[in-house]
Structure formats: structure tokens, C-alpha cells
Scaffold this motif. Sequence first.
Motif, short mmCIF file in Angstrom:
data_model
loop_
_atom_site.label_atom_id
_atom_site.label_comp_id
_atom_site.label_asym_id
_atom_site.label_seq_id
_atom_site.Cartn_x
_atom_site.Cartn_y
_atom_site.Cartn_z
N LEU A 272 113.44 94.75 1.52
CA LEU A 272 112.87 94.07 0.36
C LEU A 272 112.22 92.76 0.82
O LEU A 272 112.49 92.26 1.91
CB LEU A 272 113.94 93.77 -0.69
N PHE A 273 111.38 92.20 -0.05
CA PHE A 273 110.66 90.98 0.28
C PHE A 273 110.56 90.11 -0.96
O PHE A 273 110.83 90.56 -2.08
CB PHE A 273 109.25 91.32 0.78
N ALA A 274 110.16 88.86 -0.76
CA ALA A 274 109.96 87.94 -1.89
C ALA A 274 108.96 86.87 -1.48
O ALA A 274 108.93 86.44 -0.33
CB ALA A 274 111.28 87.30 -2.31
N PHE A 275 108.15 86.43 -2.46
CA PHE A 275 107.18 85.36 -2.24
C PHE A 275 107.72 84.06 -2.82
O PHE A 275 108.09 84.00 -4.00
CB PHE A 275 105.85 85.69 -2.91
N GLY A 276 107.74 83.00 -1.98
CA GLY A 276 108.23 81.72 -2.43
C GLY A 276 107.20 80.62 -2.29
O GLY A 276 106.04 80.86 -1.89
N LYS A 277 107.59 79.42 -2.60
CA LYS A 277 106.69 78.27 -2.53
C LYS A 277 106.19 78.09 -1.09
O LYS A 277 106.96 78.23 -0.14
CB LYS A 277 107.41 77.01 -2.99
N PRO A 278 104.91 77.77 -0.92
CA PRO A 278 104.41 77.53 0.44
C PRO A 278 105.18 76.41 1.12
O PRO A 278 105.66 75.46 0.48
CB PRO A 278 102.94 77.14 0.21
N ALA A 279 105.27 76.50 2.45
CA ALA A 279 105.92 75.45 3.22
C ALA A 279 105.08 74.17 3.18
O ALA A 279 103.88 74.22 2.92
CB ALA A 279 106.10 75.91 4.66
N PRO A 280 105.69 73.03 3.39
CA PRO A 280 104.93 71.77 3.43
C PRO A 280 103.77 71.88 4.42
O PRO A 280 103.93 72.33 5.55
CB PRO A 280 105.97 70.74 3.90
N GLY A 281 102.58 71.50 3.98
CA GLY A 281 101.39 71.57 4.82
C GLY A 281 100.61 72.85 4.67
O GLY A 281 99.47 72.94 5.15
N LYS A 282 101.16 73.85 3.99
CA LYS A 282 100.47 75.11 3.78
C LYS A 282 99.70 75.08 2.46
O LYS A 282 100.03 74.33 1.53
CB LYS A 282 101.46 76.28 3.75
N GLU A 283 98.63 75.89 2.38
CA GLU A 283 97.81 75.94 1.18
C GLU A 283 98.49 76.78 0.09
O GLU A 283 99.43 77.53 0.35
CB GLU A 283 96.43 76.54 1.51
N ALA A 284 97.96 76.68 -1.14
CA ALA A 284 98.54 77.40 -2.27
C ALA A 284 98.45 78.91 -2.11
O ALA A 284 99.25 79.65 -2.70
CB ALA A 284 97.86 76.97 -3.56
N ASP A 285 97.46 79.39 -1.33
CA ASP A 285 97.31 80.83 -1.14
C ASP A 285 98.04 81.30 0.12
O ASP A 285 97.76 82.37 0.64
CB ASP A 285 95.84 81.23 -1.07
N GLU A 286 98.99 80.50 0.60
CA GLU A 286 99.81 80.88 1.75
C GLU A 286 101.29 80.80 1.39
O GLU A 286 102.05 79.99 1.93
CB GLU A 286 99.50 79.97 2.94
N PRO A 287 101.71 81.62 0.46
CA PRO A 287 103.12 81.57 0.06
C PRO A 287 104.04 81.94 1.23
O PRO A 287 103.67 82.70 2.12
CB PRO A 287 103.21 82.61 -1.06
#
Length: 967
Positions: free
Chosen positions: A872-887
Motif C-alpha cells: 500500500l502507499f500514501a501521499f503526504g505533505k511535501p518535505a521542506p524545500g519541495k514543491e507542492a507537486d512533489e508530495p
Amino acid sequence: MNNSLLRIPAFCFFILAGAMQLSAADTALLGADDAAIHAALKESMPYGKATRETSAVSGQPFREVNRIRVTAPPANFWEVQLSARNAEPIAAGDSLVLSFFARSPEPAGQMAVKVQSSNSLNDISSLEVSKLELTADWQEFRYSFTARTKADTGKMLLVFFFGHQAQTIEIGGINLVRTTPRPSEPVTISPAGKPLPVIPSDLAMKWGNVAIGGGGWCLEVTPHPQVPGLLWMRSDVGGPWKRTASDKAWQPMALTQAYTPRSYGGVGSLILHPTNADIAYAERGDGWQIGVGLFKTTDGGANWTRVLEKFADGNRHEARKWGNPVALDPQNPDIIYWGTRTDGVWRSFDGGATWKQVFKAPSVPAGKDSRAYLDPGIRSLVIDGSSSIGQGSEKRSEHVHFYLHGSKDLPDAERGLYVSKDGGDTFTRDTAFSEMTGNEPVRWMGASADGVIYAQNLTGVFRHDPRTGWSKVTPTEAKQMGTGIAVDPKNSNNVIAWGKSKGKGEGKWFHSALFRSQDGGKTWTFRNNDDKDQMTLLGLTNWNHKDILAPSSLTIDPHDPRRAYATDAYAVWQTEDVWAPVITWTLMNDGIENIIPLSALCPPASASGNAAPLYTGVSDCNGFRHADPHVAPKNQMKPARWDNAEYNTGFDYCESNPDILMVVRQINPYNKKDLAQGPATIMLTTDGGLKWKELPKALHANYGGGKIALSAKCTSPADLKAVFAPGNGQNVRYTHDGGQRWNDALDAKSNEPVGPVAYDVDAYTYYRSICADRVDADTFYLYRFARKEFLVSRDGGKTFTARTLPFGGAGTGDDKSPVWIEAAPGRAGEVWAALSSGGIWRTRDYGQTWQEINFLEFGERAKGKSDPRPMLFAFGKPAPGKEADEPTVYLMGRANGDKKTAIFITHDIAKEKAEQIQWQKLSDWPFDCFDSHIFAADRQTYGRLYLSGVGFVMGEATDKAKVPKAP
């Protein structure tokens, strides 16, 4: 050639050509001539409550009908039925269409439909319609569904149920058709390259629980007899829990960390060593199926060892609230008795190291299942410690009592109270007790130090004195006794018991009165727990209940006879004076996370700030909005109605406006009131879950649960697009006005309705086969498991185009691993799919091409071979320094040949090829997570995960450099 799938007698149905419109590619499997319709239609009706006759009809595409008259509603709606078997074999994955006509001349009628195996209740399809509303006019009903498993000739059963109420129903024109699947658009599978090796993460995970507080069924509090303030609590989900005098909350013990082949096993019984506070024994049940044995801890619950493997009782229906079948001998605590479900009574003289059966359960007739025939076996076992026999290590109490339950098939001569007068070597049935109680099953038994025993069943309370035997001491003001009786361990005259009084609240099943006696049952007083003048409850929580709901046990503290504990359907309560004129109960639920998780939703933050980081769906009690997952929410999403238990089966939010959410809520399908109201609804909120309203029915009120997806963009519900995949075999539906009007989603090529999405059926179905693109407002995705099809809509759900996939989804119905699809936030056209036995795949172009997420080389996928793979997988908040389209992406799976599951993390979703993604091992699988159907990541807090386990388990990431080193 006879192509009919159903065998129905010619005198009942004559199907005319044209009754069902078929395309050239379809095959009518219920022939158009009378010769193809010639077998028996089975009926099942309780005598005197229903009749069946045939009559002619004109002006319809059939000539005769069955008329069913139900003169009085039976106890269960399924007791009045007609059924038909298949005349031709059905293959797994076959596309089927059922059609029939029905009406109800008087009054407005109700019926249900189900396709199941002919020799069990197991579904072979997703078709299960809980309720159809009928009128005096003929209506045609048509259902498209897919066979999950094969059904040889005569092994499929189509059943019509009519026992909902007193009514007359006419039904005719039945036909069942196998349709040819439509050709699908081709897709491209990108060849997998060699993946990067997994590396350790620089994050550490701290694991705990999402705070809810309670849930499940709290079954019994057990105080330690020599350590004041040391309490244990057993429950029907997970557990046990432990609390000391200095603790501010209950602490979960590790019994749920091992021996969990299936989820939600509870603790059926628990007993403490009277002098060694580190020793305890717990009977571990295994879900709703069979048990896994008796366990022992010698270090206060940190570690457990199974000492006897027999059928146990965990969260098995009503029996979970009946007594305690494990007992230590008061004369010698190394002597243990355990009354099992199907294997009689076992005894150990050496603290559980070795065992011998001292009572053999009644023999089970040929063809009977022992679990059903003897269920629930032995649930109450007590020892009279006032006299002893034997010497040395075999010194033991003389008298041992237990009650043997059994199904209605078990003869009365074998069911009942058994007693041993030779220290547990032999047992005989107490016939006098059975005559006194009318053989009504005993729910609870309790003993005092002086050997006095109390027993309770629905008809009364009974007292056993070692000198005079049994006597009936039922309170005169009791209408019915309930579940739970407690005797003061040091004074057998003090006894309390749950029941129903003849006065206030007498008709409420869940609400009880507390009966109290201080003279051994000669006289009683009672306090109604829903009367504030008699009972006061402090600390009421998010459950919105105003009393002690469905009590399950009572306990008098051995260190203070005024202090007592009560447990019920969701909580633990304590009173400092159970004998007071007004009893004050205080909630003591902190730390108890005992709820059954069903779903979790993590939206991004909203402009208003109302969107909570987590919404949960749970068994029985709807679900919760968690503004802070560390703090128990004050209210449910909607107040629960305990006569109509509700389950949240599917959530979704609008990506651009996450204050707007929808939830699919299924009402208990086994409650006749619920069926009359319709078994499911869709709820809408526009303020982040602070207030909810019910939408118009998306179908004709006969779906049971399901999953829902909301469009990526909307300004208000008026322009909100959504797609709904109902349960019960219904077609997929869509709305473009926030759920005010619903229409069938259509196949783009055939212009026919898109049939049901397999497995998205009810509250306990852990699959998600529908999602919305998180960027493109008009794009929705479906995955049809049985056909291995990925369907895409680019017009807001109106039409879907199918693309057959050469991986995943065997369609046999035997593989229960999850099927889950989810669109990646910020990335138009990117969808990830966790497919049954097929690992995880992703598409970046709306399903045209696919890549396998092969974070390690998995080797050959041979049938039956368990090789490492992502699950299974899950999408979370991007890491600090990453863009909004890089969850951030989290993945649950096994790697490097490990047999144990672990959690992995990556920030490389933007990589073009799957093998370029760098995965890091984030954590071993959390110790108290034993299931995998929920795997969600917080989109408002980086590094936070939610998993299903004992309650909702929460993991929070911390920089390893900031984690204190162990001393």
C-alpha cells in the motif's frame, strides 16, 4: 442449446423476446422459448405467515406472475423467499445482467435481492440489494454485476426476499444474461529497470494512537487483589489494557503484538495471579472466526507466551460479554482452569506449562461444525475456595463450577451448569439448577472468598451457598436481568447486578438499571442509569450517549467495597460509592483506543482553516473530525443512533476547497428499522466537517455503503462534481450539482451504464476502486477488479473509457489483499494503484502507460510464492524545500527478502522512471498494527502517518539527530 442461467418453472414465468434489450455481442442465457424455462423455483416461507400463487397478467412482456402474500412479518426478512439456481456454469469475471418486473398492489411493498453460493451465504458476486421500494405500478429492475468466483451448474443461488412487512408482492419476467465484455483501449507497460537500493532514512518514527478514547466493547475491569489501584481491562478489540494508581491513562499491553493472523481479535477473558502482580493470563480471540489460545505474561504484560492453543472467544457476538472461563484456584494459584469454546475444560498444575483435559465437550454430530454446534462453549467458570482436597502442589479447591452453553441443536440434557466435587477431576451436570433456571443460559457467575457463588441469566439471579445449595434471589422489581453481576470478594452479602426495571426505561434494550443488595439478595434497591436523579455521569465524551450504554460487566473493588467499576459498549466507568442514594459514575477512558477503524481521510489545509488534518470512519459510531489527532474530539460527525448502528464507508474532499467533503454512511443492514429507512446515505459538509447535512438518495434507497470521489475544483456544492460507486451491486453514479441529482455513468463505447465496481460494497470492505484526479476537475478513475480494467472519465463522470491492464486483479475472489487507487496531489493524470497480488503501479498520462514501483527486485511472481513487494502507499505533505507537486510518498511493503513488513519513504515522485526513485526505510512495522487496510499520510503535517491497528495508530517523524540516545 439451453443457455438459461436460471431454472424457473414454465408455469411461473414466460419470457417474451424483447423483454431485455441486448446487443449483438450479448447472449440471452434465459431462453426466449418455454422449453428453456423448465426447472423448479424454490420457495421458503414460514407456515401461516406467507402464501404463494400464480396468476395470469396481460399487457406486459411476460404472461404469468408469482404473487406472494405475507400475512404477518416474520422475525427476519429472509424467512420469506423465492430462489433459483443457475442451469449453466458461471466463470469468475463473467459479466451478468439480472432483470425482472415487480409491483406491490397493497400496501407499498419492500423486497430484497441477493446472489450467493447455493450452500452458504458467501457472495459469488457484488449483487446484494437490501431494499427495493415497490408501488402498485409495474417497475422493471435491472442490475449489472460481475461474478467474483466461478459457480458450477446449480451452485449459484438468486434469492428474492419478501419478509419485510405484511404485504402482497407480484414478481415476473425474471431473466439473467451473460454479456460479452466490451473491447478496451490498449495500454503500454514500461519495462522495469534495475531499481536503486533502499537506504536508511534520516528520520525516526514515534508511534502512538490517534486520540478517540474508547470504542469497541469494554468487557471487564479486573483489579489486583493485593495491589491497590492496579487495574486490568479486557475488550473485544485488541487489548488488554493496564492502569496503576499513579497512571493518568490506561496503557496498552502487548498481547495484540503477536499471534494475529486476522484483525480485531479481542481478549475473551483475563485473570490475575493473586500474589504476583507480574503474572496474568489472557484468552486471546481471533476476530469473528476462531480463537488462538491462552497466553501468559510474567513481566506485567510486556511479553506474552501462548501456553495452550485451543478455540478461544474474542469478540464473538453476545458471548463476549458473558463471564470469564479462566480461573486460578484460590488454594493454589499455580492451578489453572480454562473452559474453551469447543474443547471442554483444561487444567494445569504448573502455571500453564503442561495441561490435561478434565471435561470433554459433547460430541458433535456428523456434518455439524463444532464452532456452531457448541458455540459459545464455556463462558463462565468459578471456583469455590472455601474447602480443599489434595496435598502439596496438588492441593486444590474441592468445588469447581462452570456453565456449558451451546447452540439450539445441543440437547438440553447436555447444556447447563456442571460441578466438580473432587477438585476438578470429574464433573456432573446439576439438573436441579437447570430446572430452577428453565435451562436459560447463564451469562455471568461470580464467587466470594467464603465460597458463595452468584449466577445471572435473563430470567433472574441465583445464589449458591456451600451449605444449602442454590436458591433464587431475583429482585422483585426486575423485568429482566442483563449482563453483569459482581459480588464483594470479602463479603458475599454485597452484590450488584445489571437488569431492566419494571419502571422507568423498561422498554430500552440498551439502557439498564443497577440492582443492589447488602443482605445476600433477600432485598434489593435499584437505580435506573438513564435517570439523572438516580445516577450522575461525569466526563461524557464524543460518543454523545447520556447514560451507561449496553452494560457488559460490574466489578466491586477488593480494597474498598464502595468502589465499583462498570463497562459498556464504549467505555469504563468508576464510582466511589455504589451504595449511595445517587450513584456518581466517572468516565475513565483515557488511553483506551479500542475502536474498529474503517477509513481515514487527510485533506490539505483550507483557506478558512476549518479543514481538519484527519477524518476517520469507524464501526458502529460513524466517525470523527480530528482538529488535533492528539486530542479526543468532542463529537461524532453525526450523533449515533444505537438502534441504527452506522458506518462510514467512504470519504473524499474537493482538492481546491477541502472545506467541502462527502461521506458515505451505511446503516446497520441487519436492523429492520434501518431497512425501512434505507440502508445508506451520503452526507455533505461545506465547513470542514463542523456541520453535516444529508443529501437526496443517490439511488432508490437500496445501496449499502460504497465509495465516493469529489472533483478537484469547485467553488460551492452547486458546481461540485462527484462520482459514487455504491455497494449492493448498483451501477456507478455521478452528480454535477453537489449531489442533488444523480445519473448513471455510461460506458463511452456502448452507451450503457457502467456496472458496479467489485468489492466496494460495505463497511468492512477495505478497498478503494474509485478516485478523482487532484488537478483536473473533470477527470475521475475507476478500477474494475474482476476484469482487470482501469476506467477513465474526462467529462466529470458522465462517460468512462476502459483500458484492460495485463497486471493485477485476478478476479477469483479468493485473494483478499487490498485493491487501492489514488491520484497524486498536484500532478494531473498521475494515479498510483496497489493491485491485488500485483504490487504497486503508477500512470503519469491518465492510464495510457504504466510503470511498476519496483523499489527492489522481487523475483518471479509464482503462484503461492510469497516474495517481497510493495503493498500500500500514501501521499503526504511535501518535505521542506519541495514543491507542492512533489508530495511525499510512503509505502508499506517488504524488501531485501524480509518476511516482515516495513514502511518506506521517498521524496522523488517527480522522477520520470520508477527505478530512479530513491526509497528510504523509514520504520519497521509498528508493534501494535496488525492489519493493513488503512494507510494514510497527513497532508498538513510532514512525516505523519495513520494506520489501522488497535484503534487508529499514528506515526510522527523526527530527525534522528534530535532523538535522545538510549542511556
